[in-house]
Design a protein around this motif. Structure first.
Motif, mmCIF file in Angstrom:
data_model
loop_
_atom_site.group_PDB
_atom_site.id
_atom_site.type_symbol
_atom_site.label_atom_id
_atom_site.label_comp_id
_atom_site.label_asym_id
_atom_site.label_seq_id
_atom_site.Cartn_x
_atom_site.Cartn_y
_atom_site.Cartn_z
ATOM 1 N N LEU A 1 20.920 14.251 3.114
ATOM 2 C CA LEU A 1 22.279 13.712 3.083
ATOM 3 C C LEU A 1 23.007 14.002 1.770
ATOM 4 O O LEU A 1 24.145 13.542 1.590
ATOM 5 C CB LEU A 1 22.237 12.195 3.296
ATOM 6 N N ARG A 2 22.399 14.714 0.873
ATOM 7 C CA ARG A 2 23.009 14.954 -0.444
ATOM 8 C C ARG A 2 24.453 15.441 -0.303
ATOM 9 O O ARG A 2 24.760 16.343 0.452
ATOM 10 C CB ARG A 2 22.197 16.003 -1.214
ATOM 11 N N SER A 3 25.326 14.797 -1.050
ATOM 12 C CA SER A 3 26.729 15.208 -1.068
ATOM 13 C C SER A 3 26.842 16.552 -1.799
ATOM 14 O O SER A 3 26.063 16.839 -2.727
ATOM 15 C CB SER A 3 27.579 14.153 -1.772
ATOM 16 N N VAL A 4 27.794 17.364 -1.396
ATOM 17 C CA VAL A 4 27.899 18.723 -1.946
ATOM 18 C C VAL A 4 29.126 18.843 -2.838
ATOM 19 O O VAL A 4 29.978 17.946 -2.888
ATOM 20 C CB VAL A 4 27.951 19.778 -0.821
ATOM 21 N N SER A 5 29.222 19.983 -3.512
ATOM 22 C CA SER A 5 30.283 20.220 -4.487
ATOM 23 C C SER A 5 31.659 20.160 -3.830
ATOM 24 O O SER A 5 31.885 20.745 -2.767
ATOM 25 C CB SER A 5 30.098 21.592 -5.138
ATOM 26 N N PRO A 6 32.613 19.498 -4.455
ATOM 27 C CA PRO A 6 33.983 19.475 -3.903
ATOM 28 C C PRO A 6 34.616 20.867 -3.870
ATOM 29 O O PRO A 6 35.455 21.145 -3.018
ATOM 30 C CB PRO A 6 34.732 18.531 -4.846
ATOM 31 N N ILE A 7 34.211 21.724 -4.791
ATOM 32 C CA ILE A 7 34.731 23.102 -4.784
ATOM 33 C C ILE A 7 34.262 23.818 -3.527
ATOM 34 O O ILE A 7 35.023 24.545 -2.879
ATOM 35 C CB ILE A 7 34.281 23.862 -6.041
ATOM 36 N N HIS A 8 32.985 23.602 -3.162
ATOM 37 C CA HIS A 8 32.459 24.226 -1.952
ATOM 38 C C HIS A 8 33.180 23.683 -0.712
ATOM 39 O O HIS A 8 33.519 24.438 0.212
ATOM 40 C CB HIS A 8 30.964 23.974 -1.853
ATOM 41 N N LEU A 9 33.430 22.391 -0.686
ATOM 42 C CA LEU A 9 34.138 21.806 0.446
ATOM 43 C C LEU A 9 35.556 22.368 0.564
ATOM 44 O O LEU A 9 36.041 22.648 1.664
ATOM 45 C CB LEU A 9 34.190 20.283 0.303
ATOM 46 N N GLN A 10 36.215 22.553 -0.590
ATOM 47 C CA GLN A 10 37.560 23.123 -0.565
ATOM 48 C C GLN A 10 37.527 24.558 -0.046
ATOM 49 O O GLN A 10 38.389 24.984 0.714
ATOM 50 C CB GLN A 10 38.170 23.083 -1.968
ATOM 51 N N TYR A 11 36.508 25.294 -0.468
ATOM 52 C CA TYR A 11 36.328 26.682 -0.008
ATOM 53 C C TYR A 11 36.219 26.714 1.512
ATOM 54 O O TYR A 11 36.863 27.530 2.182
ATOM 55 C CB TYR A 11 35.074 27.251 -0.664
ATOM 56 N N LEU A 12 35.407 25.812 2.059
ATOM 57 C CA LEU A 12 35.232 25.758 3.509
ATOM 58 C C LEU A 12 36.537 25.382 4.207
ATOM 59 O O LEU A 12 36.895 25.951 5.247
ATOM 60 C CB LEU A 12 34.129 24.764 3.864
ATOM 61 N N ARG A 13 37.273 24.421 3.652
ATOM 62 C CA ARG A 13 38.536 24.023 4.274
ATOM 63 C C ARG A 13 39.552 25.163 4.242
ATOM 64 O O ARG A 13 40.328 25.345 5.182
ATOM 65 C CB ARG A 13 39.087 22.780 3.572
ATOM 66 N N ASN A 14 39.529 25.947 3.154
ATOM 67 C CA ASN A 14 40.423 27.113 3.082
ATOM 68 C C ASN A 14 40.130 28.107 4.195
ATOM 69 O O ASN A 14 41.015 28.839 4.640
ATOM 70 C CB ASN A 14 40.281 27.822 1.733
ATOM 71 N N MET A 15 38.884 28.156 4.623
ATOM 72 C CA MET A 15 38.489 29.056 5.705
ATOM 73 C C MET A 15 38.793 28.463 7.072
ATOM 74 O O MET A 15 38.608 29.141 8.094
ATOM 75 C CB MET A 15 36.985 29.358 5.611
ATOM 76 N N GLY A 16 39.209 27.214 7.126
ATOM 77 C CA GLY A 16 39.429 26.558 8.402
ATOM 78 C C GLY A 16 38.156 26.025 9.010
ATOM 79 O O GLY A 16 38.115 25.713 10.210
ATOM 80 N N VAL A 17 37.089 25.891 8.206
ATOM 81 C CA VAL A 17 35.791 25.435 8.697
ATOM 82 C C VAL A 17 35.713 23.915 8.591
ATOM 83 O O VAL A 17 36.065 23.331 7.561
ATOM 84 C CB VAL A 17 34.649 26.092 7.893
ATOM 85 N N ALA A 18 35.215 23.272 9.655
ATOM 86 C CA ALA A 18 35.086 21.809 9.656
ATOM 87 C C ALA A 18 33.632 21.360 9.581
ATOM 88 O O ALA A 18 33.361 20.214 9.203
ATOM 89 C CB ALA A 18 35.734 21.224 10.906
ATOM 90 N N ALA A 19 32.688 22.209 9.957
ATOM 91 C CA ALA A 19 31.258 21.870 9.894
ATOM 92 C C ALA A 19 30.490 23.140 9.560
ATOM 93 O O ALA A 19 30.881 24.258 9.945
ATOM 94 C CB ALA A 19 30.778 21.283 11.211
ATOM 95 N N THR A 20 29.376 22.986 8.851
ATOM 96 C CA THR A 20 28.606 24.163 8.453
ATOM 97 C C THR A 20 27.131 23.820 8.301
ATOM 98 O O THR A 20 26.766 22.665 8.024
ATOM 99 C CB THR A 20 29.140 24.745 7.121
ATOM 100 N N MET A 21 26.310 24.850 8.490
ATOM 101 C CA MET A 21 24.869 24.728 8.246
ATOM 102 C C MET A 21 24.406 26.051 7.627
ATOM 103 O O MET A 21 24.809 27.125 8.078
ATOM 104 C CB MET A 21 24.115 24.470 9.554
ATOM 105 N N THR A 22 23.598 25.957 6.598
ATOM 106 C CA THR A 22 23.134 27.148 5.882
ATOM 107 C C THR A 22 21.620 27.131 5.801
ATOM 108 O O THR A 22 21.019 26.110 5.443
ATOM 109 C CB THR A 22 23.732 27.203 4.463
ATOM 110 N N ILE A 23 21.019 28.266 6.136
ATOM 111 C CA ILE A 23 19.558 28.412 6.102
ATOM 112 C C ILE A 23 19.216 29.507 5.100
ATOM 113 O O ILE A 23 19.771 30.617 5.149
ATOM 114 C CB ILE A 23 19.008 28.799 7.493
ATOM 115 N N SER A 24 18.313 29.215 4.195
ATOM 116 C CA SER A 24 17.916 30.187 3.184
ATOM 117 C C SER A 24 16.986 31.238 3.773
ATOM 118 O O SER A 24 16.126 30.936 4.605
ATOM 119 C CB SER A 24 17.206 29.492 2.021
#
Length: 771
Positions: free
Chosen positions: A256-279
């Motif tokens: 549940l760790r909260s993520v960087s606000p810069i990253h969230l802004q980046y996603l919103r600029n892309m029009g993304v509302a939900a995301t999942m990342t796998i290394s």
């Protein structure tokens, strides 16, 4: 980036607004807050009492965070569930354990997934709400098919595409991309599965700064990061600070760790509302990321996320095998192409032609944009290369700066600022030397990396924030990356450099073999030349002596035949007189042939007497000598313009003109015989290429006579070769043109003709300007 990498974050930035200027030092592992789709409890390792609770417990389960502090899990769980949790504590570490249960102590007994792990001196229990108690997160048969496709992939890119296709099918995300890191930590989208109406990101590149070092380190430690709603309002921890440290607890492994606000802004600029990342991790290093995007909030259950993580780890485990397949296929291509190229080289007398005349060429051995072959002063190009003047400049630069037999760079501009003029075709250069003497090279070129990238989708203008700062977005990131890799090409791989070195060594062996053969042949030719010179001297001497000594007895035969005709003709019958007349004629013929042979032998034996000669005077002398015969045959000679003064053997050239003018007069059946003499046009060239005005004078003698069939153009220069019967066109021995050609060749020139039967003949002869 490997697992030992230090997280370059600055804990002094706690409670400080994060901006584009400080986000690379943002302490993202200790945000002090969680994403509010679930809630978090942190327990003391010894007492098993809650020391942290996320502030969103009240809206989720109706219990304020403050009320949970100091209590155990019995405030939420029944006795049987507590016993199961107690078993989870045993051997618990960073790797999470899962338990699904109802919160029996709450009035509505909601069902939650409990995700537990141990880290930073705390026991972490994360609660994710679940709509249904029993779910079927995946179809095992479909997963088996998907893994089969991945195993069967023939290349890394195909492998990547199978992975993103399968993950999109499983999760239903609008877009899934495979993001691969380069050596410089920049990234590229190499595979994509998406809704058809979305703009493609495939092929876009991003600078390393898009994912700061501390974020990369987190991706190495925590394989999966999930944000179901990028517009969430973080729920702070209560209390925020760690009970044993002057900072929030380290949430590196918290789901549940909260993520960087810069990253969230980046996603919103892309029009993304939900995301999942796998290394994607290979040998302890971050190779890339599988990133899933959805245009509306999307909650993916824990089991389904674990399945995606399983696919990601399977991909990571198989990746090296696929890379080896790619490397092997490329290495095989290089080897096979190289072998065919070497075979071609061996079949050509001129080994350089074997490099470019037929497929495969030296350009086909490995991936490049073009090739230049610089050899013995000439430059042969294949594909896209700089211009000839630019290549000359590059060759000069290599002569001054190439210290070894091989040179490579993927940014020529960094080596030579003047290289900016050729960056479009030659930002990358791989060169091998072909000889010890500078100047002979094979040079492979690669264009500037920007030139090779396909821009995906339509153009977009930069977005501007209200405070005047630019938003981060994929296309602005692409533009930033473009500036970073300006004047740079794809780097040369070690196997490509090794192949170039093998080509250099092979060509060195070929040249050494050719040199040895030429040395042997030269020695043999030198010996033959010595023998030929001796034989020629002997033949010339024989011809001279034979022709000189034969002339006396032939003259006697001729004279006595005349005496017989004069003194005894009345005593002989007609047949006897005819035979004596034939004897006189044959003796004259034999004497003429011997005289021609004598002249031919003299041409080869006597040295030229080269003096400045006015060709106008020489021609005037010849025309004056031939004037009586010209009048008898109604021949008119025209001199075309003044002739030059040059260095030559005046006597020999006069004989050449005399022969050509005599033939022009003799071999003519027109009532009026026309001859023109002068300098030839500037573009006149002999069969061997002589005639360039810078090095030769070229003269011509043109007539309107009977002409010569092209099939006889070579044979007329052979000694004693006649095209007509002796009694036609005034006779002749057939040696004149042979002698004339030899005289011209002694002047380092050529004698040739252009003629059409019935339309006249033009003879040309060139004389060197450098005698």
């Amino acid at each position: 980036m490997d697992r030992a990498t230090v997280i370059y974050s600055d804990e002094a930035l706690l409670n400080t607004p994060v901006t584009l200027t400080n986000c690379d030092r943002e302490p993202i592992h200790i945000p002090g807050s969680v994403q509010p789709y679930g809630f978090l409890l942190c327990l003391d390792e010894q007492t098993k009492r809650v020391v942290h609770a996320s502030a969103n417990t009240a809206p989720l389960i109706g219990v304020p965070a403050e009320e949970l502090l100091g209590n155990g899990l019995e405030r939420l769980l029944g006795a049987s569930t507590l016993a199961e949790v107690e078993q989870l504590w045993t051997g618990l570490a960073e790797t999470p354990k899962l338990l699904g249960t109802r919160l029996d102590q709450l009035p509505d007994q909601p069902y939650y997934k409990l995700i537990t792990h141990r880290y930073d001196g705390l026991l972490w229990v994360e609660f994710e709400p679940v709509a249904e108690v029993v779910t079927a997160p995946f179809d095992l048969a479909s997963l088996n098919v998907a893994l089969g496709h991945m195993l069967g992939a023939g290349s890394v890119l195909e492998f990547c595409q199978f992975a993103v296709d399968q993950l999109r099918t499983i999760t239903g995300f609008d877009r899934v991309v495979m993001y691969r890191f380069a050596e410089d930590a920049s990234g590229e989208v190499v595979a994509e599965a998406k809704r058809e109406d979305l703009e493609p990101f495939l092929g876009l590149h991003y600078p390393a700064t898009d994912i700061p070092p501390q974020a990369r380190a987190m991706y190495l430690k925590n394989w999966l990061r999930f944000i179901p709603d990028v517009s969430y309002v973080p729920a702070p921890l209560v209390p925020v600070m760690h009970p044993a440290a002057n900072r929030p607890p380290d949430m590196t492994y918290a789901v549940l760790r909260s993520v960087s606000p810069i990253h969230l802004q980046y996603l919103r600029n892309m029009g993304v509302a939900a995301t999942m990342t796998i290394s994607i991790i290979q040998e302890g290093k971050l190779w890339g990321l599988i990133t899933c995007h959805h245009l509306t909030p999307r909650l993916v259950g824990y089991e389904l996320r674990e399945l995606c993580l399983f696919i990601g780890k399977t991909f990571s485990a198989l990746l090296k095998t696929k890379q080896q397949q790619d490397d092997y296929a490329y290495q095989l291509h290089i080897r096979e192409t190289q072998a065919r190229l070497f075979e071609q080289i061996s079949r050509h007398d001129n080994f350089v032609e074997g490099l470019y005349k037929r497929k495969p060429t030296v350009m086909d051995v490995f991936d490049c944009g073009g090739v230049a072959i610089c050899f013995e002063g000439s430059i042969i190009t294949l594909g896209n290369t700089p211009t000839q003047p630019q290549l000359e400049e590059l060759r000069t630069w290599l002569q001054l700066n190439m210290k070894q037999d091989l040179f490579r760079t993927n940014s020529y501009v960094q080596q030579n600022p003047a290289g900016i003029a050729i960056r479009g075709t030659a930002s990358g250069i791989l060169a091998i030397s072909l000889a010890q003497d500078p100047g002979d090279y094979i040079i492979w070129f690669r264009p500037e990396l920007i030139q090779t990238v396909t821009w995906a989708g339509k153009e977009q203008k930069a977005e501007v924030m209200q405070d005047g700062l630019l938003h981060l977005s994929p296309r602005q990131s692409f533009a930033a990356w473009s500036q970073e890799v300006d004047n740079t090409a794809l780097p040369w791989r070690d196997m490509e450099v090794a192949a170039a070195e093998e080509i250099r060594l092979h060509l060195s062996d070929v040249r050494l073999k050719i040199f040895n053969e030429l040395q042997t042949r030269a020695a043999s030719l030198s010996k033959l030349n010595t023998e030929l010179e001796r034989s020629n001297d002997e033949l010339d001497s024989f011809a001279y002596v034979a022709s000189h000594d034969l002339k006396e007895p032939l003259r006697g035969i001729h004279n006595y035949s005349i005496f017989l005709l004069e003194d005894y003709a009345d005593q002989l019958d007609a047949d006897g007189v005819s035979k004596l007349q034939t004897l006189v004629r044959l003796s004259q013929r034999m004497e003429a042939l011997i005289e021609s042979l004598l002249q031919l032998s003299r041409v080869g034996r006597q040295e030229l007497v080269v003096v400045p000669t006015n060709m106008n005077e020489v021609l005037e002398e010849v025309l004056d000598m031939l004037h009586p015969r010209f009048e008898q045959t109604n021949t008119k000679a025209t001199v075309l313009g003044p002739l030059p003064t040059l260095r030559c053997d005046k006597v020999r050239i006069r004989e050449v003109l005399n022969n050509l003018l005599t033939n022009a007069m003799r071999y003519n059946d027109k009532p009026e015989r026309l001859i023109s003499v002068g300098t030839a046009p500037a573009d006149a060239r002999g069969p061997r290429g002589t005639g360039n005005p810078a090095d030769y004078y070229v003269f011509c003698v043109q007539d309107n006579g009977i002409g010569i069939d092209p099939k006889h153009h070579d044979s007329i220069f052979k000694i004693f070769k006649r095209l007509h019967a002796q009694d036609k066109f005034g006779g002749g021995t057939g040696a004149g043109l042979t002698i004339a050609r030899k005289m011209v060749e002694r002047h380092e020139g050529e004698l040739w003709l252009n003629s059409v039967p019935g339309q006249g003949t033009t003879f040309y002869f060139s004389l060197s300007k450098h005698l």
